[in-house]
Design an enzyme around this catalytic site. Structure first.
Site, PDB file in Angstrom:
ATOM      1  N   SER A 166       0.836  -1.197   0.000  1.00  0.00           N
ATOM      2  CA  SER A 166       0.000   0.000   0.000  1.00  0.00           C
ATOM      3  C   SER A 166       0.875   1.253   0.000  1.00  0.00           C
ATOM      4  O   SER A 166       1.694   1.426  -0.905  1.00  0.00           O
ATOM      5  CB  SER A 166      -0.965  -0.050   1.178  1.00  0.00           C
ATOM      6  OG  SER A 166      -2.010   0.874   1.027  1.00  0.00           O
ATOM      7  N   ASP A 188      -9.201  -4.948  -5.661  1.00  0.00           N
ATOM      8  CA  ASP A 188      -8.612  -3.858  -4.882  1.00  0.00           C
ATOM      9  C   ASP A 188      -8.843  -2.547  -5.618  1.00  0.00           C
ATOM     10  O   ASP A 188      -8.607  -2.452  -6.831  1.00  0.00           O
ATOM     11  CB  ASP A 188      -7.119  -4.123  -4.689  1.00  0.00           C
ATOM     12  CG  ASP A 188      -6.400  -3.057  -3.875  1.00  0.00           C
ATOM     13  OD1 ASP A 188      -7.072  -2.223  -3.243  1.00  0.00           O
ATOM     14  OD2 ASP A 188      -5.155  -3.075  -3.867  1.00  0.00           O
ATOM     15  N   HIS A 202      -7.175  -5.907  -1.069  1.00  0.00           N
ATOM     16  CA  HIS A 202      -6.140  -5.128  -0.413  1.00  0.00           C
ATOM     17  C   HIS A 202      -5.803  -5.795   0.923  1.00  0.00           C
ATOM     18  O   HIS A 202      -6.684  -6.355   1.592  1.00  0.00           O
ATOM     19  CB  HIS A 202      -6.629  -3.699  -0.183  1.00  0.00           C
ATOM     20  CG  HIS A 202      -5.550  -2.722   0.078  1.00  0.00           C
ATOM     21  ND1 HIS A 202      -4.761  -2.196  -0.922  1.00  0.00           N
ATOM     22  CD2 HIS A 202      -5.092  -2.169   1.232  1.00  0.00           C
ATOM     23  CE1 HIS A 202      -3.884  -1.368  -0.407  1.00  0.00           C
ATOM     24  NE2 HIS A 202      -4.060  -1.334   0.911  1.00  0.00           N
TER      25      HIS A 202
END
Length: 326
Positions: free
Chosen positions: A171, A267, A297
């Site tokens: 991320s 995601d 995610h």
């Protein structure tokens, strides 16, 4: 190394990943709503919710914590070494955890780091960088860069190879990994890094409309609205959105080290990895891109129950072994 992109049909979540999301969501619901909490309280809740997923996993031969000097004071780092002591220095992956610059730590990502170390037979060093909004850009990035330089300068004492350093993260950790590579390249130190491991990274400040429509709501671990909050708390002003060290998608990828992209199919950030990989390939940066079907995610943190997470960790570890010539 050539690009390898897997195009997959279907949008359903992997059952194990869906279970991970359900358990995690229920755990969050057992705490007060985030809008009623302070940033410190929110981080404490996030740590508690993630704590069960850190248990178990590989046992390290050596785990150490160190304090690294930075322009903002000392930052804590954690070293995991899966191998017995050796006269031969070991390759090292510097890992930058995700959490929207506001959440999580080297504790929430401890198992993930140990998984990489054990599967790849290299050292992993995690950076416990400062959180937004108290610490906005460029604090966390500069702490990551300070750690990179510290590892290189103290390689012998740490038992690692200064000539075989990679960086990676998930991320916003992926964001700062690319930003660190851009910063090193621009300062004439582009040869410090041998590779980038980029797990469902946040490389742009806007998400592809099709990804927002399909995966931007509840049920996929990260919403489009949450990303807006994260960006707003990281930036000092909107003018910083033009800075490639903030938004790597706006940068020139020329001269960066090879990259491995682990892309979660379900995601809201999915398209950002694919687009950045294309930018790298266009300027001759070797990259390998793997889309994991049914993954959300944060799916790597589900490794204790999800073989899909184990496969992605194995893929990234083996890619790094090739980069490190192991």
């Amino acid at each position: 190394m050539t690009a390898q992109t897997l195009t997959l049909a279907g949008t359903d979540l992997d059952p194990d990943i869906a279970r991970f999301i359900a358990i995690t969501s229920e755990a969050y619901r057992s705490h007060p709503p985030f809008e009623t909490l302070s940033p410190t309280e929110i981080r404490a809740v996030a740590e508690a919710v993630r704590e069960p997923w850190v248990k178990g996993g590989p046992v390290m031969v050596r785990t150490e914590e160190h304090s690294v000097p930075t322009p903002y004071g000392e930052v804590r780092v954690r070293l995991h070494d899966p191998l017995p002591p050796s006269d031969t220095p070991k390759p090292v992956l510097i890992y930058v955890h995700g959490g929207g610059w506001m959440l999580f730590s080297i504790n929430t990502h401890d198992r993930l780091m140990r998984e990489y170390a054990a599967r790849g037979s290299f050292v992993v060093i995690g950076v416990d960088y400062s959180h937004a909004p108290a610490a906005r850009f460029p604090v966390a990035l500069n702490e990551v860069l300070a750690t990179l330089h510290w590892v290189r300068d103290h390689a012998k004492a740490l038992g690692v190879d200064a000539d075989r350093i990679a960086i990676g993260g998930d991320s916003v950790g992926g964001n700062m990994s690319v930003a660190a590579a851009l910063s090193l390249r621009d300062s004439g130190e582009g040869d410090v890094l041998k590779g980038l491991v980029l797990n469902y990274g946040a490389f742009d400040d806007t998400c592809a409309p099709e990804d927002v429509e399909r995966y931007g709501g509840d049920g996929y671990m990260l919403t489009a609205e949450e990303m807006v909050v994260f960006w707003d708390n990281y930036l000092n002003s909107d003018t910083e959105r033009q800075n490639p060290l903030v938004v790597p998608m706006r940068g020139d990828m020329t001269g960066l080290p090879p990259a491995f992209f682990a892309v979660a199919q379900c995601d809201v950030l999915r398209g950002q990895s694919l687009k950045l990989a294309e930018k790298m390939q266009a300027v001759g940066v070797a990259s390998e891109t793997v889309i994991y079907p049914g993954a959300s995610h944060s799916f790597l943190e589900a490794v204790s129950i999800a073989p899909l997470a184990g496969k992605a960790l194995e893929d990234g570890s083996q890619w790094l072994r090739k980069i490190f010539a192991l």
